[in-house]
Design an enzyme around this catalytic site. Structure first.
Site, PDB file in Angstrom:
ATOM      1  N   ARG A 163       0.868  -1.172   0.000  1.00  0.00           N
ATOM      2  CA  ARG A 163       0.000   0.000   0.000  1.00  0.00           C
ATOM      3  C   ARG A 163       0.907   1.226   0.000  1.00  0.00           C
ATOM      4  NH1 ARG A 163      -2.179  -3.451   4.079  1.00  0.00           N
ATOM      5  NH2 ARG A 163      -4.292  -4.196   3.603  1.00  0.00           N
ATOM      6  N   LYS A 200      -2.548  -2.156   7.948  1.00  0.00           N
ATOM      7  CA  LYS A 200      -3.727  -1.643   8.643  1.00  0.00           C
ATOM      8  C   LYS A 200      -3.815  -2.243  10.043  1.00  0.00           C
ATOM      9  CE  LYS A 200      -6.598  -0.647   4.597  1.00  0.00           C
ATOM     10  NZ  LYS A 200      -7.869  -0.938   3.900  1.00  0.00           N
ATOM     11  N   HIS A 237      -2.263   2.262  -5.876  1.00  0.00           N
ATOM     12  CA  HIS A 237      -3.012   1.034  -5.594  1.00  0.00           C
ATOM     13  C   HIS A 237      -3.159   0.171  -6.840  1.00  0.00           C
ATOM     14  CE1 HIS A 237      -4.522  -0.159  -1.751  1.00  0.00           C
ATOM     15  NE2 HIS A 237      -5.590  -0.723  -2.269  1.00  0.00           N
ATOM     16  N   ARG A 266      -0.587  -2.429  -6.783  1.00  0.00           N
ATOM     17  CA  ARG A 266      -0.926  -3.488  -5.831  1.00  0.00           C
ATOM     18  C   ARG A 266      -1.962  -4.455  -6.428  1.00  0.00           C
ATOM     19  NH1 ARG A 266      -1.373  -4.696  -0.203  1.00  0.00           N
ATOM     20  NH2 ARG A 266      -3.507  -5.025   0.526  1.00  0.00           N
ATOM     21  N   HIS A 310      -4.289  -9.066   3.816  1.00  0.00           N
ATOM     22  CA  HIS A 310      -5.735  -9.070   3.967  1.00  0.00           C
ATOM     23  C   HIS A 310      -6.122  -9.887   5.197  1.00  0.00           C
ATOM     24  CE1 HIS A 310      -6.505  -8.274  -0.593  1.00  0.00           C
ATOM     25  NE2 HIS A 310      -6.321  -7.156   0.093  1.00  0.00           N
ATOM     26  N   TYR A 334      -9.723 -11.330  -6.639  1.00  0.00           N
ATOM     27  CA  TYR A 334      -8.755 -11.502  -7.724  1.00  0.00           C
ATOM     28  C   TYR A 334      -8.919 -12.820  -8.465  1.00  0.00           C
ATOM     29  CZ  TYR A 334      -6.622  -7.451  -5.605  1.00  0.00           C
ATOM     30  OH  TYR A 334      -6.418  -6.194  -5.114  1.00  0.00           O
TER      31      TYR A 334
END
Length: 301
Positions: free
Chosen positions: A149, A173, A245, A248, A271, A280
């Protein structure tokens, strides 16, 4: 029970027990403040301990009547559910009124991606003779080969790169750390930048540990990364809308298309849920459906 008091307690809980960052805490609080404002206007005197599913459904109906995207609505409802779950956790309510609250169904679409030739085109357009050329090449190589990110990229520190084993320690995150591999090409340009450019820079006090620096010796901002990419896209004449992004998304898409294990991709992207990574796989599913319809005799009837 007062809304304002419980919202403050909720924010404290998110910070201390969930270790969320300030921007995430602010988003959660703003979501709950929306429902608090609605209740105070439409059901005066109704505190959070008296809210029922009926009241929350009225709020959802009001949300859907506004010009708010389904994704924003879903995010707001997620914040509300977290709030009432917190009240249950603190034994402030006996029943969770948001338990059966339904969020709008989201149409999940694959984010914009670049093909590998398009990635190469952008990378090759970076002027290596310019002072910032080695830095920019190393940064974009990392965005693509490690799926970082943009916030993770600008906050990388020299102690986060283990060049002997080719891995980065990344803080994502929720302050969650993960190890991600560095591709060969990215490792090459990162080495050039660190050994040929970074060592000769005058570094501003307090920024000594950051890998990527601007001309004033300070760490780069997220906005600067966006501007660097925007300039490259313009210079190459590419018609796609490209952001950090996008690199990514391209990283994840190319891995999945190449047959990479979904759990491994999830780990590299950081994630929390595998369902986020599963977006994806949509390209592969579309391809499989096409093959089925084209070649299975029963599907041709």
């Amino acid at each position: 029970m007062e809304w304002e008091k419980e919202i403050r307690a909720f924010g404290y809980y998110l910070k201390i027990e969930r270790s969320l960052q300030e921007n995430s805490i602010l988003a959660y609080r703003q979501d709950v403040e929306k429902v608090a404002d609605f209740m105070e206007k439409n059901f005066p005197g109704l505190g959070p301990d008296k809210v029922q599913l009926y009241h929350l459904r009225q709020f959802v109906n009001a949300l859907s009547g506004l010009n708010i995207s389904e994704f924003s609505q879903a995010r707001i409802l997620s914040g509300i559910k977290a709030f009432f779950k917190f009240l249950m956790y603190e034994d402030k309510i006996r029943d969770n009124p948001s338990l059966l609250l339904e969020a709008p169904k989201l149409s999940r679409t694959l984010p914009d991606t670049l093909s590998y030739p398009e990635i190469e085109k952008l990378l090759e357009a970076i002027p290596m003779g310019a002072p910032e050329g080695h830095r920019n090449r190393a940064m974009l190589e990392l965005l693509y080969s490690s799926g970082l990110r943009v916030s993770e990229l600008v906050n990388l520190k020299t102690g986060h790169y283990f060049k002997d084993i080719g891995f980065l320690r990344v803080t994502g995150k929720g302050n969650k750390e993960r190890l991600v591999p560095v591709g060969r090409s990215a490792a090459k340009y990162l080495k050039l930048y660190l050994e040929e450019v970074r060592v000769h820079q005058n570094v501003a006090r307090g920024h000594e540990d950051y890998i990527f620096l601007n001309r004033r010796g300070k760490k780069l901002t997220r906005v600067m990364i966006f501007l660097i990419i925007k300039k490259l896209v313009k210079e190459t004449g590419m018609q796609k809308k490209v952001s950090p992004h996008t690199f990514r998304h391209s990283f994840a898409t190319h891995l999945v298309e190449g047959g990479a294990d979904l759990r491994a991709v999830q780990e590299m992207l950081g994630h929390e849920s595998i369902t986020t990574t599963e977006i994806y796989t949509h390209l592969d599913r579309d391809y499989l459906r096409q093959v089925l319809n084209e070649f299975l005799p029963a599907s041709k009837k």
